[in-house]
Design an enzyme around this catalytic site. Structure first.
Site, short mmCIF file in Angstrom:
data_model
loop_
_atom_site.label_atom_id
_atom_site.label_comp_id
_atom_site.label_asym_id
_atom_site.label_seq_id
_atom_site.Cartn_x
_atom_site.Cartn_y
_atom_site.Cartn_z
N SER A 1 51.13 73.57 22.56
CA SER A 1 51.37 74.63 21.80
C SER A 1 52.80 74.93 21.44
O SER A 1 53.61 74.32 22.33
CB SER A 1 50.80 75.83 22.40
N LYS A 2 53.15 75.91 20.86
CA LYS A 2 54.57 76.06 20.13
C LYS A 2 55.25 76.50 21.44
O LYS A 2 56.64 76.26 21.30
CB LYS A 2 54.67 76.96 19.16
N ARG A 3 54.81 76.98 22.25
CA ARG A 3 55.73 77.55 23.49
C ARG A 3 56.25 76.34 24.30
O ARG A 3 57.19 76.27 25.02
CB ARG A 3 54.99 78.57 24.32
N GLY B 1 57.42 73.66 22.71
CA GLY B 1 58.40 72.93 21.79
C GLY B 1 57.63 72.85 20.74
O GLY B 1 56.66 73.57 20.23
#
Ligand code: GLU
Length: 472
Positions: free
Chosen positions: A244-246, A248
């Site tokens: 997920s975006k967390r 990168g």
């Protein structure tokens, strides 16, 4: 050994344009592409834009541009929203054959049914009691496939990656197919398209496994052959949770903007869930095509490790000659530092080749293009003091001033002169000379070797920067 398939190989990637091209979708596209090319088959791009609310033309554009950038050229292109006559035709056919029916149950009734099932610890599904009788005073809600809830059948398929997968038919219920003749739902539209497009292999993310038994029932109702399924492992972050975006950036264009090379991304994504016959880590697209088999795709989740991507990308950067490197690096350099003469960029090409992992890192070479700014305290070497730094800079300047340009370009010679200065004035402590020089020239604590920097800056800029530092 290459597996020989009887039918023509036709595969598709079917992204929904509800966001920019995700690296996971790019990987699915790549595996479809590799499989098609390996077998001389066709690779199809199908934009699944049936969800009108969430689908956006700009996302479609982004997806297409990303696939093109990776060199995953499709042989055929379709857009679901332009195919409604096909969905309508098959829906009507299923209704006429009494394989599908209009369901009149309201959302409230379905909720109630679900609650009851949960209480009994049963799988939530809709079992429509009166499939073909039109109740009075009620409105049509949705078109469903009639599925025998009393069947003891086990729906099974042999997945090319994961082996035998089985589901009990009785947990499926009467599947929803379409909101009306003009508005098909996902599972139905996918099956109609796969069947009309003669898709031989459905290669997609493992998150679609639970849709597969439903789709098999729809294929059977339509009376068409069921394609071979291959479900690819999910991409994971380094902590092994779903990427997920967390962890990168997750959209491909963020990597493109950061200056990763498409060949490196293809190489990285290919190796992320697949191992070929040799253990090399740098492979061209053609080498991957040559070796690619679905049987060699991994079952377990693939960790998207940016460090590995950086390493692979740096290996591709090292393959450029100076001219090629200038061309690739120039847009990034100019983004940060404005227009630059080619001669300047070409001078730093060897350093870029040695140090860059991706092109956006050119911003760390700021000092070649702009005057460095730094805290004067930084000039002081840890084992020295302010007067020590000043002395080192003045002495170094004297030495350099006594040289002509070509001598400055002789790194070995300059180094021996500066080493001599350290011996004579700083009891052999080379840091006392090189540290303040590094800061004076680059403004940085960590930078390439100051002699290398001088060599690139040339005599005049070098002397001006040292002179400035002596007055700080
Ligand atoms: N449109 C689906 C998605 O974006 C893909 C469906 C499929 O490959 O069957 O996840």
């Amino acid at each position: 050994m290459t597996k020989v398939y009887k039918q023509k190989i036709r595969v598709r990637v079917a992204p929904s344009p509800t966001g920019n091209l995700h690296v996971g979708t790019a990987q699915s596209a790549l595996y479809n592409f590799l499989f098609a090319r390996h077998h001389g088959g066709e690779f199809i791009l199908r934009i699944e834009d049936t969800d009108k609310e969430r689908s956006k033309p700009e996302y479609e554009k982004n997806i297409m541009a990303g696939l093109e950038w990776l060199g995953l050229k499709w042989d055929e292109f379709y857009r679901s929203s332009e195919r409604s006559i096909h969905y309508e035709k098959y829906l009507q056919k299923l209704l006429d054959e009494k394989k599908a029916f209009w369901c009149y149950h309201t959302i409230e009734e379905l909720e109630e049914e679900k609650k009851e099932q949960m209480k009994k610890k049963e799988a939530p599904r809709h079992i429509c009691g009166h499939k073909y009788q039109e109740p009075t005073g009620k409105e049509k809600q949705i078109i469903r496939l009639s599925v025998d809830e009393n069947s003891t059948r086990v729906i099974s398929f042999q997945d090319s990656v994961r082996g035998l997968i089985e589901f009990e038919q009785k947990v499926v219920g009467d599947l929803s197919l379409a909101k009306d003749l003009k508005i098909p739902l996902y599972n139905f539209a996918v099956v109609v398209d796969d069947c009309e497009m003669a898709i031989s292999h459905v290669i997609r993310g493992e998150d679609h496994i639970s849709n597969t038994p439903k789709q098999i029932l729809i294929f059977e109702a339509l009376g068409t052959a069921v394609p071979q399924f291959a479900h690819l492992p999910l991409l994971l972050g380094t902590d092994r949770s779903k990427l997920s975006k967390r962890h990168g950036p997750t959209s491909l264009d963020q990597y493109r903007e950061a200056g990763y090379l498409p060949e490196a991304i293809v190489n990285f994504l290919a190796l992320l869930g697949w191992t070929g016959k040799d253990s090399r880590e740098i492979l061209t697209k053609n080498e991957i095509i040559e070796q690619f088999r679905l049987e060699d795709v991994h079952k377990s989740g693939a960790v998207f490790d940016i460090k590995k991507l950086n390493w692979i990308n740096s290996q591709y950067i090292k393959m450029f000659n100076d001219e090629g490197l200038v061309e690739e690096a120039r847009p990034f350099i100019e983004k940060y530092f404005g227009e630059q003469p080619k001669e300047m960029i070409i001078k730093i090409a060897p350093m870029l080749r040695e140090r860059l992992e991706y092109f956006d890192q050119v911003k760390e070479f700021k000092f070649f293009f702009t005057e460095p700014e730094y805290d004067p305290e930084l000039l002081v070497w840890k084992k020295s003091d302010k007067p020590g730094a000043k002395k080192a800079l003045e002495k170094a300047k004297e030495i350099l001033e006594s040289k002509v340009e070509w001598q400055i370009f002789d790194e070995k010679y300059i180094r021996s002169e500066l080493d001599r200065l350290a011996e004579a004035e700083f009891v052999g402590d080379r840091g006392a000379v090189y540290w303040p020089l590094r800061v004076a020239l680059s403004g940085e604590k960590f930078s390439p070797d100051p002699v290398q920097i001088m060599n690139i800056l040339g005599r005049d800029k070098t002397l001006t920067r040292i002179e400035k530092a002596t007055h700080k």
